[in-house]
Design a protein around this motif. Structure first.
Motif, mmCIF file in Angstrom:
data_model
loop_
_atom_site.group_PDB
_atom_site.id
_atom_site.type_symbol
_atom_site.label_atom_id
_atom_site.label_comp_id
_atom_site.label_asym_id
_atom_site.label_seq_id
_atom_site.Cartn_x
_atom_site.Cartn_y
_atom_site.Cartn_z
ATOM 1 N N PRO A 18 12.735 -2.156 5.232
ATOM 2 C CA PRO A 18 13.628 -1.824 4.122
ATOM 3 C C PRO A 18 13.695 -0.319 3.904
ATOM 4 O O PRO A 18 12.702 0.397 4.111
ATOM 5 N N LEU A 19 14.840 0.160 3.490
ATOM 6 C CA LEU A 19 15.040 1.595 3.329
ATOM 7 C C LEU A 19 13.978 2.231 2.446
ATOM 8 O O LEU A 19 13.487 3.330 2.734
ATOM 9 N N GLN A 20 13.579 1.539 1.368
ATOM 10 C CA GLN A 20 12.664 2.171 0.411
ATOM 11 C C GLN A 20 11.276 2.433 0.998
ATOM 12 O O GLN A 20 10.511 3.226 0.457
ATOM 13 N N TYR A 21 10.943 1.793 2.108
ATOM 14 C CA TYR A 21 9.648 2.023 2.756
ATOM 15 C C TYR A 21 9.777 2.744 4.091
ATOM 16 O O TYR A 21 8.789 2.934 4.794
ATOM 17 N N SER A 22 10.979 3.149 4.425
ATOM 18 C CA SER A 22 11.243 3.646 5.778
ATOM 19 C C SER A 22 10.594 4.991 6.062
ATOM 20 O O SER A 22 10.137 5.232 7.185
ATOM 21 N N ASN A 58 0.808 -1.209 0.000
ATOM 22 C CA ASN A 58 0.000 0.000 0.000
ATOM 23 C C ASN A 58 0.848 1.269 0.000
ATOM 24 O O ASN A 58 0.340 2.355 0.250
ATOM 25 N N GLU A 59 2.127 1.148 -0.303
ATOM 26 C CA GLU A 59 3.002 2.310 -0.247
ATOM 27 C C GLU A 59 2.737 3.278 -1.394
ATOM 28 O O GLU A 59 2.608 2.895 -2.545
ATOM 29 N N THR A 60 2.690 4.557 -1.049
ATOM 30 C CA THR A 60 2.591 5.597 -2.063
ATOM 31 C C THR A 60 3.662 6.660 -1.870
ATOM 32 O O THR A 60 4.039 7.334 -2.813
ATOM 33 N N ASN A 61 4.162 6.827 -0.632
ATOM 34 C CA ASN A 61 5.150 7.860 -0.364
ATOM 35 C C ASN A 61 6.427 7.221 0.142
ATOM 36 O O ASN A 61 6.558 6.896 1.309
ATOM 37 N N THR A 62 7.364 7.002 -0.764
ATOM 38 C CA THR A 62 8.644 6.405 -0.374
ATOM 39 C C THR A 62 9.753 7.442 -0.357
ATOM 40 O O THR A 62 10.921 7.100 -0.260
ATOM 41 N N GLY A 63 9.394 8.729 -0.483
ATOM 42 C CA GLY A 63 10.375 9.799 -0.388
ATOM 43 C C GLY A 63 10.938 10.206 -1.729
ATOM 44 O O GLY A 63 10.352 9.978 -2.781
ATOM 45 N N ILE A 64 12.107 10.817 -1.674
ATOM 46 C CA ILE A 64 12.765 11.331 -2.874
ATOM 47 C C ILE A 64 13.175 10.181 -3.795
ATOM 48 O O ILE A 64 13.601 9.126 -3.334
ATOM 49 N N ASP A 65 13.031 10.394 -5.080
ATOM 50 C CA ASP A 65 13.481 9.414 -6.068
ATOM 51 C C ASP A 65 14.996 9.558 -6.236
ATOM 52 O O ASP A 65 15.488 10.512 -6.839
ATOM 53 N N PHE A 66 15.729 8.622 -5.674
ATOM 54 C CA PHE A 66 17.187 8.670 -5.727
ATOM 55 C C PHE A 66 17.768 7.859 -6.881
ATOM 56 O O PHE A 66 18.996 7.701 -6.965
ATOM 57 N N SER A 67 16.929 7.360 -7.755
ATOM 58 C CA SER A 67 17.384 6.377 -8.742
ATOM 59 C C SER A 67 18.437 6.930 -9.697
ATOM 60 O O SER A 67 19.264 6.171 -10.217
ATOM 61 N N GLU A 68 18.449 8.235 -9.927
ATOM 62 C CA GLU A 68 19.396 8.811 -10.878
ATOM 63 C C GLU A 68 20.636 9.389 -10.203
ATOM 64 O O GLU A 68 21.488 9.979 -10.859
#
Length: 302
Positions: A203-207, A16-26
């Motif tokens: 996990p960090l991505q849901y923290s 149900n996650e929608t807000n995982t924070g800043i997109d750090f992928s790049e």
């Protein structure tokens, strides 16, 4: 704070996650470090004061000079300093912080030693009466450690409130303790909540979202009283807890996300912690020594 039995992150939560924070992928690791440094330079609401150098531990007497040096380091980056005790040199923290124009959350450390508890309470009251306390925190995770009964803890909080009615008074514990013990909410002026996705194996991505849910739970229990996150952070090396992995990249991302959310949503957060402390390896294991934004040599990590 360490592992919390019965409060580990559920993998079903992520669906149900929608807000995982800043997109750090790049971002490259060097770009992440630059963003971390830029975020720090913008300033924090508050930070937890790390007292001890290598070879020191609670119970050692700490000098004014050591506290002064560390306050000088932290001063450009924070509005508030949080301390955890009022004796053995910890009493220097609010005095020196105030000298440098910082606000103070001053903690009395309560445990299972009645004589020491009395010293802590008397020292907290003295500091408050001298004008060095903006928020008084009467105990830290006392119920988690089972050091005092709820009734004993409430007695200390009421005593402090009665003696310094002009000062905001609260008690620090994990976010869910205020749901379990509404008496804590009733007696407190402010709800002081520790929120650690890491220790719940998240996990960090849901923290970020998990921390927001922790905050929301404390807020729901608070009956309209202000909620402050008194501790949150992420260690930079040495091990994992469940799916929460301790490494530099995760520590960088967690700090950036926390500060961005704190600023955007006007949530008061005291980040844990300022300096790495080697003594903190006990119940927390090796990871306990690596929660600082600065390393044990008082140098910024990134």
């Amino acid at each position: 704070m360490s592992y919390r039995e019965g409060h580990h992150f559920s993998l079903n939560f992520k669906d149900n996650e929608t807000n995982t924070g800043i997109d750090f992928s790049e971002y490259s690791i060097e770009e992440l470090k630059l963003l971390w440094r830029t975020t720090l330079q913008k300033g924090m609401h508050g930070i937890c004061f790390s007292m001890y150098e290598d070879g020191q531990k609670p119970g050692d007497i700490i000098t004014e000079q050591q506290v002064e040096r560390r306050i000088q380091i932290l001063k450009p980056y924070t509005k508030w300093i949080r301390s955890f005790s009022c004796i053995e040199g910890n009493e220097h923290i609010p005095r020196i912080a105030k000298k440098h124009g910082l606000k103070t959350m001053v903690g009395a450390w309560l445990g299972n030693d009645a004589e020491k508890n009395e010293k802590e309470i008397k020292a907290l009251l003295q500091l408050a009466k001298e004008g060095y306390v903006d928020i008084a925190a009467v105990g830290n995770e006392v119920l988690y450690r089972n050091d005092l009964t709820l009734e004993e803890l409430l007695g200390f909080i009421k005593r402090v409130k009665n003696e310094i009615p002009e000062i905001t008074v609260g008690y620090v514990d994990a976010y869910y303790e205020f749901t379990k013990h509404p008496e804590l909410v009733e007696v407190s002026d402010v709800i002081l909540s520790n929120c650690y996705p890491f220790w719940e194996g998240c996990p960090l991505q849901y923290s970020l979202k998990h921390m927001q849910n922790m905050y929301d739970q404390a807020k729901s229990a608070a009956n309209g009283k202000k909620v402050i996150i008194t501790e949150t952070g992420w260690p930079s090396q040495e091990g994992s807890e469940g799916e929460a992995h301790s490494n530099e990249e995760n520590a960088i991302k967690y700090f950036i996300n926390t500060q961005a959310w704190s600023s955007r949503d006007n949530v008061d957060v005291f980040y844990f912690s300022s300096f790495d402390e080697s003594w903190k390896v006990g119940d927390e294991g090796d990871v306990g020594a690596y929660w600082g934004l600065w390393n044990k040599h008082e140098k910024l990590k990134f």
